[in-house]
Write an enzyme that holds these catalytic residues in place. Sequence first.
Site, PDB file in Angstrom:
ATOM      1  N   ASP A  69       0.663  -1.266  -0.021  1.00  0.00           N
ATOM      2  CA  ASP A  69      -0.077  -0.042  -0.071  1.00  0.00           C
ATOM      3  C   ASP A  69       0.934   1.128  -0.023  1.00  0.00           C
ATOM      4  O   ASP A  69       0.559   2.383  -0.662  1.00  0.00           O
ATOM      5  CB  ASP A  69      -0.902   0.097   1.193  1.00  0.00           C
ATOM      6  CG  ASP A  69      -1.997  -0.909   0.985  1.00  0.00           C
ATOM      7  OD1 ASP A  69      -2.722  -1.063  -0.108  1.00  0.00           O
ATOM      8  OD2 ASP A  69      -2.252  -1.695   1.937  1.00  0.00           O
TER       9      ASP A  69
ATOM     10  N   GLU B 263      -5.262   4.184   1.417  1.00  0.00           N
ATOM     11  CA  GLU B 263      -3.984   3.322   1.202  1.00  0.00           C
ATOM     12  C   GLU B 263      -3.506   3.477   2.715  1.00  0.00           C
ATOM     13  O   GLU B 263      -2.915   2.543   3.130  1.00  0.00           O
ATOM     14  CB  GLU B 263      -3.330   3.707   0.053  1.00  0.00           C
ATOM     15  CG  GLU B 263      -3.891   3.691  -1.137  1.00  0.00           C
ATOM     16  CD  GLU B 263      -4.297   2.229  -1.681  1.00  0.00           C
ATOM     17  OE1 GLU B 263      -3.709   1.321  -0.927  1.00  0.00           O
ATOM     18  OE2 GLU B 263      -4.726   1.920  -2.826  1.00  0.00           O
TER      19      GLU B 263
ATOM     20  N   HIS C 232      -5.380   1.423   4.872  1.00  0.00           N
ATOM     21  CA  HIS C 232      -5.167   0.103   4.583  1.00  0.00           C
ATOM     22  C   HIS C 232      -3.715  -0.499   5.154  1.00  0.00           C
ATOM     23  O   HIS C 232      -3.593  -1.572   5.918  1.00  0.00           O
ATOM     24  CB  HIS C 232      -4.852  -0.267   3.307  1.00  0.00           C
ATOM     25  CG  HIS C 232      -6.312  -0.053   2.367  1.00  0.00           C
ATOM     26  ND1 HIS C 232      -6.289  -0.010   1.055  1.00  0.00           N
ATOM     27  CD2 HIS C 232      -7.588   0.146   2.986  1.00  0.00           C
ATOM     28  CE1 HIS C 232      -7.782   0.130   0.937  1.00  0.00           C
ATOM     29  NE2 HIS C 232      -8.401   0.279   1.864  1.00  0.00           N
TER      30      HIS C 232
ATOM     31  N   TYR D 193      -3.032  -3.326   8.361  1.00  0.00           N
ATOM     32  CA  TYR D 193      -2.151  -4.586   8.103  1.00  0.00           C
ATOM     33  C   TYR D 193      -0.908  -4.371   9.253  1.00  0.00           C
ATOM     34  O   TYR D 193      -0.700  -5.389   9.812  1.00  0.00           O
ATOM     35  CB  TYR D 193      -1.541  -4.525   6.956  1.00  0.00           C
ATOM     36  CG  TYR D 193      -2.654  -5.081   5.793  1.00  0.00           C
ATOM     37  CD1 TYR D 193      -3.343  -6.283   5.699  1.00  0.00           C
ATOM     38  CD2 TYR D 193      -2.700  -4.028   4.576  1.00  0.00           C
ATOM     39  CE1 TYR D 193      -4.169  -6.295   4.715  1.00  0.00           C
ATOM     40  CE2 TYR D 193      -3.475  -4.577   3.496  1.00  0.00           C
ATOM     41  CZ  TYR D 193      -4.390  -5.770   3.615  1.00  0.00           C
ATOM     42  OH  TYR D 193      -5.166  -6.049   2.758  1.00  0.00           O
TER      43      TYR D 193
ATOM     44  N   GLU E  76      -2.906  -3.665  -8.301  1.00  0.00           N
ATOM     45  CA  GLU E  76      -4.304  -3.466  -7.175  1.00  0.00           C
ATOM     46  C   GLU E  76      -5.260  -4.376  -7.703  1.00  0.00           C
ATOM     47  O   GLU E  76      -5.887  -5.016  -6.978  1.00  0.00           O
ATOM     48  CB  GLU E  76      -4.813  -2.227  -7.297  1.00  0.00           C
ATOM     49  CG  GLU E  76      -3.921  -1.079  -6.805  1.00  0.00           C
ATOM     50  CD  GLU E  76      -4.631   0.132  -6.407  1.00  0.00           C
ATOM     51  OE1 GLU E  76      -5.014   0.173  -5.338  1.00  0.00           O
ATOM     52  OE2 GLU E  76      -4.795   1.050  -7.176  1.00  0.00           O
TER      53      GLU E  76
ATOM     54  N   GLU F 207     -10.020  -1.709  -2.863  1.00  0.00           N
ATOM     55  CA  GLU F 207      -8.795  -2.113  -3.966  1.00  0.00           C
ATOM     56  C   GLU F 207      -9.735  -2.251  -5.396  1.00  0.00           C
ATOM     57  O   GLU F 207      -9.236  -2.025  -6.263  1.00  0.00           O
ATOM     58  CB  GLU F 207      -8.158  -3.202  -3.607  1.00  0.00           C
ATOM     59  CG  GLU F 207      -7.244  -2.918  -2.386  1.00  0.00           C
ATOM     60  CD  GLU F 207      -6.220  -1.683  -2.435  1.00  0.00           C
ATOM     61  OE1 GLU F 207      -6.266  -1.260  -3.808  1.00  0.00           O
ATOM     62  OE2 GLU F 207      -5.808  -1.592  -1.527  1.00  0.00           O
TER      63      GLU F 207
ATOM     64  N   HIS G 122     -10.477   1.032  -6.729  1.00  0.00           N
ATOM     65  CA  HIS G 122      -9.381   1.619  -7.232  1.00  0.00           C
ATOM     66  C   HIS G 122      -8.945   0.974  -8.507  1.00  0.00           C
ATOM     67  O   HIS G 122      -8.650   1.882  -9.461  1.00  0.00           O
ATOM     68  CB  HIS G 122      -8.246   1.579  -6.321  1.00  0.00           C
ATOM     69  CG  HIS G 122      -8.533   2.179  -4.961  1.00  0.00           C
ATOM     70  ND1 HIS G 122      -7.703   1.707  -3.836  1.00  0.00           N
ATOM     71  CD2 HIS G 122      -9.446   2.961  -4.597  1.00  0.00           C
ATOM     72  CE1 HIS G 122      -7.950   2.385  -2.772  1.00  0.00           C
ATOM     73  NE2 HIS G 122      -9.035   3.358  -3.112  1.00  0.00           N
TER      74      HIS G 122
END
Length: 384
Positions: free
Chosen positions: A130, A161, A164, A168, A224, A258, A261
């Site tokens: 990301d 992003e 994201h 994670y 992506e 995603e 995107h």
Amino acid sequence: MLSINTTRKENELSGNLGKMKITEENKPKKVLGEITNFQRSTQKTPLKQEIKPVVKKSQQVEPLLADNPRRFVVLPIQYHDIWKMYKKAEASFWTAEEVDLSKDMAHWESLKKEEKHFISHVLAFFAASDGIVNENLVERFSKEVQVTEARCFYGFQIAMENIHSEMYSLLIDTYIKDPQERDFLFNAIETMPCVKEKADWAMRWINDDSSSYAERVVAFAAVEGIFFSGSFASIFWLKKRGIMPGLTFSNELISRDEGLHCDFACLMFSHLVNKPSQERIHQIIDEAVKIEQVFLTEALPCRLIGMNCDLMRQYIEFVADRLLLELKCDKLYNKENPFDFMEHISLEGKTNFFEKRVGEYQKMGVMSGGNTGDSHAFTLDADF
């Protein structure tokens, strides 16, 4: 008398010499040589001119890339389809704090060693990737594209992003208690060759000044749409077992983002005047497919969590074909979806908003067309 005549002739002669035109025949050799040398020197060293930056012909005629003095103002909307995509992204906003990870640790402890290895390494790839996507958005796309509506979308995508990547990183921080292992995963681009290969491919496109914007749009649609696809599928596979609810819920939210995107990349591609050839698009997509197949069938085989590697390879090709169709290209692999459980996963989802805020999660009223609707009007008619 003689001296007077001599003086008169000398004056006439000098006057005639003054009126004479110098030709190649009567030009003195010394003067001729100097003029010739001057001509040669001027031919060899022309006067310096101001060097202007080279602008590719393809960029000169691209409306999306053309200089736009009105790019600082949103209204009036010029590209309604791009603006609609932006509002859709805006309506899908969420934060990492909304994902409940309290039940995940009990499930994590019950996983096999190879399952933990697979999940942690997939999360390591996601956490790094990301940031790479954002690098491209900040350094290239946001600077190149001059259309206000698209710049709005890119700005919001950058924010998502970041969320994201935060999500994670929180997952890794929650599951992995050993500081050394955690540091190893956080630095996956440097410590894990299989992740580095994917990162290098994406970074190559960011740093490539010879490729067109259109080619790079295709490449990052592949990042992506293809690089993430197999990893998303592997986490959805875990959902079938009813484990790791925090991981699987965040996976649903992120995969939906995603997907949006990737759709936006295809929309931008559709607006381009100068598109790469189908052969070139196939080449870019096929490179991404091969890298992703190696990642999930050899470097980090999905059989570690009980998935079939051959079916994973087929699934990645199926996803690539779907992306090619979105780019108005012919399929390259002609494969069917081998994972029936993925057929039931819609990027927009079917879960009721008030039950779990998953697929149809969106900020209230954002997609209703602005603040002009009656639903947002302040009244005193309500019963208290």
